[in-house]
Design a protein around this motif. Sequence first.
Motif, mmCIF file in Angstrom:
data_model
loop_
_atom_site.group_PDB
_atom_site.id
_atom_site.type_symbol
_atom_site.label_atom_id
_atom_site.label_comp_id
_atom_site.label_asym_id
_atom_site.label_seq_id
_atom_site.Cartn_x
_atom_site.Cartn_y
_atom_site.Cartn_z
ATOM 1 N N ALA A 64 0.817 -1.215 0.000
ATOM 2 C CA ALA A 64 0.000 0.000 0.000
ATOM 3 C C ALA A 64 0.852 1.267 0.000
ATOM 4 N N MET A 65 2.103 1.158 0.403
ATOM 5 C CA MET A 65 2.977 2.318 0.542
ATOM 6 C C MET A 65 3.648 2.730 -0.764
ATOM 7 N N HIS A 66 3.658 1.857 -1.753
ATOM 8 C CA HIS A 66 4.519 2.084 -2.918
ATOM 9 C C HIS A 66 3.757 1.971 -4.235
ATOM 10 N N TYR A 67 4.241 2.744 -5.224
ATOM 11 C CA TYR A 67 3.697 2.663 -6.569
ATOM 12 C C TYR A 67 4.142 1.357 -7.238
ATOM 13 N N PRO A 68 3.378 0.899 -8.249
ATOM 14 C CA PRO A 68 3.824 -0.255 -9.029
ATOM 15 C C PRO A 68 5.182 0.029 -9.680
ATOM 16 N N PRO A 69 6.015 -0.996 -9.879
ATOM 17 C CA PRO A 69 5.720 -2.408 -9.655
ATOM 18 C C PRO A 69 5.988 -2.884 -8.228
ATOM 19 N N LYS A 70 6.530 -2.023 -7.361
ATOM 20 C CA LYS A 70 6.851 -2.436 -6.004
ATOM 21 C C LYS A 70 5.594 -2.637 -5.170
ATOM 22 N N GLY A 71 4.538 -1.852 -5.461
ATOM 23 C CA GLY A 71 3.324 -1.934 -4.665
ATOM 24 C C GLY A 71 2.090 -1.660 -5.483
ATOM 25 N N VAL A 72 1.049 -1.182 -4.806
ATOM 26 C CA VAL A 72 -0.240 -0.987 -5.466
ATOM 27 C C VAL A 72 -0.795 0.421 -5.226
ATOM 28 N N ARG A 73 0.038 1.331 -4.764
ATOM 29 C CA ARG A 73 -0.431 2.693 -4.507
ATOM 30 C C ARG A 73 -0.920 3.348 -5.799
ATOM 31 N N GLY A 74 -2.105 3.949 -5.739
ATOM 32 C CA GLY A 74 -2.638 4.639 -6.896
ATOM 33 C C GLY A 74 -1.895 5.936 -7.162
ATOM 34 N N VAL A 75 -1.807 6.322 -8.422
ATOM 35 C CA VAL A 75 -1.023 7.487 -8.822
ATOM 36 C C VAL A 75 -1.918 8.721 -8.920
ATOM 37 N N GLY A 76 -1.689 9.665 -8.015
ATOM 38 C CA GLY A 76 -2.418 10.928 -8.045
ATOM 39 C C GLY A 76 -1.588 12.060 -7.507
ATOM 40 N N SER A 77 -0.270 11.912 -7.600
ATOM 41 C CA SER A 77 0.636 12.846 -6.933
ATOM 42 C C SER A 77 0.543 14.266 -7.467
ATOM 43 N N ALA A 78 0.195 14.413 -8.744
ATOM 44 C CA ALA A 78 0.127 15.767 -9.306
ATOM 45 C C ALA A 78 -0.967 16.591 -8.634
ATOM 46 N N LEU A 79 -1.918 15.914 -8.009
ATOM 47 C CA LEU A 79 -3.038 16.588 -7.357
ATOM 48 C C LEU A 79 -2.863 16.651 -5.844
ATOM 49 N N ALA A 80 -1.706 16.252 -5.352
ATOM 50 C CA ALA A 80 -1.582 15.965 -3.925
ATOM 51 C C ALA A 80 -0.446 16.720 -3.244
ATOM 52 N N ARG A 81 -0.606 16.866 -1.943
ATOM 53 C CA ARG A 81 0.413 17.506 -1.121
ATOM 54 C C ARG A 81 1.677 16.652 -1.036
ATOM 55 N N SER A 82 1.553 15.354 -1.227
ATOM 56 C CA SER A 82 2.711 14.463 -1.115
ATOM 57 C C SER A 82 3.857 14.919 -2.012
ATOM 58 N N SER A 83 3.551 15.368 -3.214
ATOM 59 C CA SER A 83 4.576 15.857 -4.141
ATOM 60 C C SER A 83 4.668 17.374 -4.123
#
Length: 260
Positions: free
Chosen positions: A114-133
């Motif tokens: 849950a913590m990581h983007y594919p291929p390491k994990g399954v986290r969904g990609v929405g960073s452009a819309l998010a505070r994380s990035s």
Amino acid sequence: MQIRVNLPQTFSEHVRDTSGVATGLWVCSGSPAAAEILSLSGAEWLLIDGEHSPIGLESISSLLRAVAAGPATPVVRVPVLDTALIKQYLDLGAQNIMVPMVHTGEDAANAVAAMHYPPKGVRGVGSALARSSRWNRVPGYLDQASETVSLTVQIESEQAVHNCEAIAATEGVDAVFIGPSDLAASMGLLGQQSHPDVLKNVYHCIEVVKQAGKLVGVNAFNLEQAQEYVDAGVDFIAIGADVQILASQSQVLAGTFEKE
């Protein structure tokens, strides 16, 4: 002009850089003011608790901004192991996630995914819309996202104690946090977190996690017990909470001039 943002170091990095044990405090009230005060207390880390508190998704961003005032590293505890919820917490800018009630190696692996983007994990990609990035102001965020987060899983059941070796050995688990209160309850010893049988399991897990080369911490609001855990070699420890400090110290102050 393009603003470039560098994210702070992760919880696991901060603990490893700390001389001695990393002392932590809980943020349970949901108050940004209380969170900011604790961030300036000298504590090494703060646990923003989404499990046993009124803190929800809408509050997390405000609390993360509040604790950014001080040097303490924030760790956000999700209420349950849930892939979608962890994704939302990460997108809100919570770099350091704590997952409660991890009972097996499989649970730990699911938390890692849950913590990581594919291929390491399954986290969904929405960073452009998010505070994380920081809304795409962190250069190359997607490529380095795994380096900007850390995962702490909780051992707090008798089942988890039996599986602590598998949990600690799970690749992607950075730290293990032991919860003696829930552990005691799972053993039929509700409210007896200092019972010898509970302590035996806690010390066993501390040893196993350290042998696995992972960081290990424990919750201990009793300071005498906390010192014993420090002596046992824990890397980080939580010793108080905003609501608990307010409740206990306000009672002491209120009783200062009581008549007998």
